[in-house]
Design a protein around this motif. Structure first.
Motif, mmCIF file in Angstrom:
data_model
loop_
_atom_site.group_PDB
_atom_site.id
_atom_site.type_symbol
_atom_site.label_atom_id
_atom_site.label_comp_id
_atom_site.label_asym_id
_atom_site.label_seq_id
_atom_site.Cartn_x
_atom_site.Cartn_y
_atom_site.Cartn_z
ATOM 1 N N PHE A 1 57.608 -42.052 24.648
ATOM 2 C CA PHE A 1 57.756 -43.058 25.426
ATOM 3 C C PHE A 1 57.603 -42.621 26.951
ATOM 4 O O PHE A 1 57.656 -43.552 27.842
ATOM 5 C CB PHE A 1 59.179 -43.681 25.236
ATOM 6 C CG PHE A 1 59.229 -44.184 23.905
ATOM 7 C CD1 PHE A 1 58.770 -45.560 23.464
ATOM 8 C CD2 PHE A 1 60.147 -43.437 23.071
ATOM 9 C CE1 PHE A 1 59.003 -45.937 22.229
ATOM 10 C CE2 PHE A 1 60.412 -43.867 21.735
ATOM 11 C CZ PHE A 1 59.670 -45.217 21.277
ATOM 12 N N ARG A 2 57.510 -41.443 27.024
ATOM 13 C CA ARG A 2 57.264 -40.712 28.315
ATOM 14 C C ARG A 2 56.048 -41.298 29.262
ATOM 15 O O ARG A 2 54.904 -41.318 28.441
ATOM 16 C CB ARG A 2 57.478 -39.163 28.344
ATOM 17 C CG ARG A 2 58.910 -38.632 28.224
ATOM 18 C CD ARG A 2 58.747 -37.302 28.814
ATOM 19 N NE ARG A 2 60.108 -36.606 28.649
ATOM 20 C CZ ARG A 2 60.520 -36.197 27.304
ATOM 21 N NH1 ARG A 2 59.670 -35.981 26.397
ATOM 22 N NH2 ARG A 2 61.807 -35.639 27.416
ATOM 23 N N GLY A 3 56.067 -41.706 30.344
ATOM 24 C CA GLY A 3 55.111 -42.216 31.079
ATOM 25 C C GLY A 3 54.473 -43.452 30.413
ATOM 26 O O GLY A 3 53.542 -44.013 30.981
ATOM 27 N N LEU A 4 55.068 -44.464 29.636
ATOM 28 C CA LEU A 4 54.670 -45.483 29.114
ATOM 29 C C LEU A 4 54.718 -46.798 30.106
ATOM 30 O O LEU A 4 53.789 -47.443 30.086
ATOM 31 C CB LEU A 4 55.733 -46.001 27.973
ATOM 32 C CG LEU A 4 55.358 -47.489 27.130
ATOM 33 C CD1 LEU A 4 54.257 -47.175 26.528
ATOM 34 C CD2 LEU A 4 56.591 -47.733 26.300
ATOM 35 N N VAL A 5 55.629 -46.406 31.035
ATOM 36 C CA VAL A 5 55.587 -47.546 32.233
ATOM 37 C C VAL A 5 56.188 -46.728 33.404
ATOM 38 O O VAL A 5 56.490 -45.515 33.242
ATOM 39 C CB VAL A 5 56.621 -48.759 32.100
ATOM 40 C CG1 VAL A 5 56.296 -49.521 30.959
ATOM 41 C CG2 VAL A 5 58.042 -48.079 31.861
ATOM 42 N N VAL A 6 55.845 -47.292 34.625
ATOM 43 C CA VAL A 6 56.322 -46.473 35.926
ATOM 44 C C VAL A 6 57.761 -46.522 35.919
ATOM 45 O O VAL A 6 58.556 -47.585 35.750
ATOM 46 C CB VAL A 6 55.663 -47.206 37.085
ATOM 47 C CG1 VAL A 6 56.377 -46.507 38.114
ATOM 48 C CG2 VAL A 6 54.071 -47.149 36.856
ATOM 49 N N MET B 1 64.953 -44.226 34.124
ATOM 50 C CA MET B 1 63.913 -43.983 33.143
ATOM 51 C C MET B 1 63.780 -45.307 32.488
ATOM 52 O O MET B 1 64.421 -45.437 31.237
ATOM 53 C CB MET B 1 64.306 -42.836 32.391
ATOM 54 C CG MET B 1 64.519 -41.452 33.339
ATOM 55 S SD MET B 1 62.941 -41.075 34.046
ATOM 56 C CE MET B 1 61.952 -40.682 32.659
ATOM 57 N N LEU B 2 62.908 -46.214 32.799
ATOM 58 C CA LEU B 2 62.665 -47.517 32.162
ATOM 59 C C LEU B 2 61.939 -47.147 31.018
ATOM 60 O O LEU B 2 62.188 -47.731 30.002
ATOM 61 C CB LEU B 2 61.759 -48.432 33.114
ATOM 62 C CG LEU B 2 61.345 -49.810 32.556
ATOM 63 C CD1 LEU B 2 62.832 -50.444 32.586
ATOM 64 C CD2 LEU B 2 60.708 -50.645 33.562
ATOM 65 N N SER B 3 61.192 -46.265 30.762
ATOM 66 C CA SER B 3 60.258 -45.897 29.710
ATOM 67 C C SER B 3 61.203 -45.436 28.412
ATOM 68 O O SER B 3 61.077 -45.526 27.267
ATOM 69 C CB SER B 3 59.275 -44.757 29.909
ATOM 70 O OG SER B 3 60.005 -43.751 30.360
ATOM 71 N N TYR B 4 62.489 -44.996 28.900
ATOM 72 C CA TYR B 4 63.460 -44.436 28.022
ATOM 73 C C TYR B 4 64.378 -45.686 27.383
ATOM 74 O O TYR B 4 64.782 -45.725 26.416
ATOM 75 C CB TYR B 4 64.464 -43.431 28.619
ATOM 76 C CG TYR B 4 63.978 -41.949 28.897
ATOM 77 C CD1 TYR B 4 62.681 -41.799 28.381
ATOM 78 C CD2 TYR B 4 64.709 -41.095 29.446
ATOM 79 C CE1 TYR B 4 62.015 -40.576 28.849
ATOM 80 C CE2 TYR B 4 64.186 -39.870 29.887
ATOM 81 C CZ TYR B 4 62.841 -39.619 29.257
ATOM 82 O OH TYR B 4 62.260 -38.372 29.713
#
Length: 172
Positions: free
Chosen positions: A126-131, A141-144
């Motif tokens: 999920f790292r870097g999935l979204v800004v 950490m929205l991706s988390y």
């Protein structure tokens, strides 16, 4: 008063006679039923025995199947508890990692390094999935959070599968 005693005695005598007649009638009816039952034709008796045997076999099979279903249900319930526990651990680790990133924990800290190593396999996809928005060292950490939601959906799907496995099969 003597009339009351006489009336009471007469009533008691009538009650005793009634009970005696009633018992006699019940005995006669039982004897008659037994006689009728013993007069069943041999073909009917074989049919009755066959039906009784089939009913007994079905009852024994149902008890065995029910016991098997109970044992399977218990095993699935235990498995569901283990699955829930594992997912709760995952939720706790991810939540703690989100909190550490949110408050800007130092990367050189031993605890932060431990958390990074524990959550890396869980959060790597999920790292870097979204800004991930952030200000300075504070980062949300929205991706988390998306990873947390994906794991919740995965748990929901696994619980549904276990429910299907544990559910009683019905025959049509």
């Amino acid at each position: 008063m003597p009339e009351d005693r006489t009336l009471s005695k007469d009533e008691a005598r009538r009650l005793a006679q009634h009970e005696k007649v009633n018992a006699h009638v019940v005995d006669e009816v039982q004897v008659e039923i037994l006689n009728d039952a013993n007069q069943i034709a041999p073909a009917e008796r074989r049919h009755v025995e066959r039906v009784a045997h089939d009913l007994k076999r079905k009852a024994i099979n149902e008890v065995g199947e029910t016991d098997l279903e109970i044992r399977r249900g218990r095993a699935v319930a235990r498995l569901r508890q283990v699955v829930d526990y594992v997912f709760y651990l995952v939720y706790g680790l991810i939540g703690l990692q989100i909190l550490l990133e949110l408050i800007g924990a130092r990367e050189g800290s031993g605890f932060k390094q431990l958390m990074n190593s524990l959550t890396s396999p869980l959060l790597g996809p999920f790292r870097g999935l979204v800004v991930d928005p952030g200000v300075g060292s504070f980062q949300f950490m929205l991706s988390y959070v998306i990873g947390l939601l994906v794991y919740a959906l995965l748990q929901f799907a696994i619980r549904g599968l276990l429910r299907v496995i544990a559910s009683r099969r019905t025959e049509l």
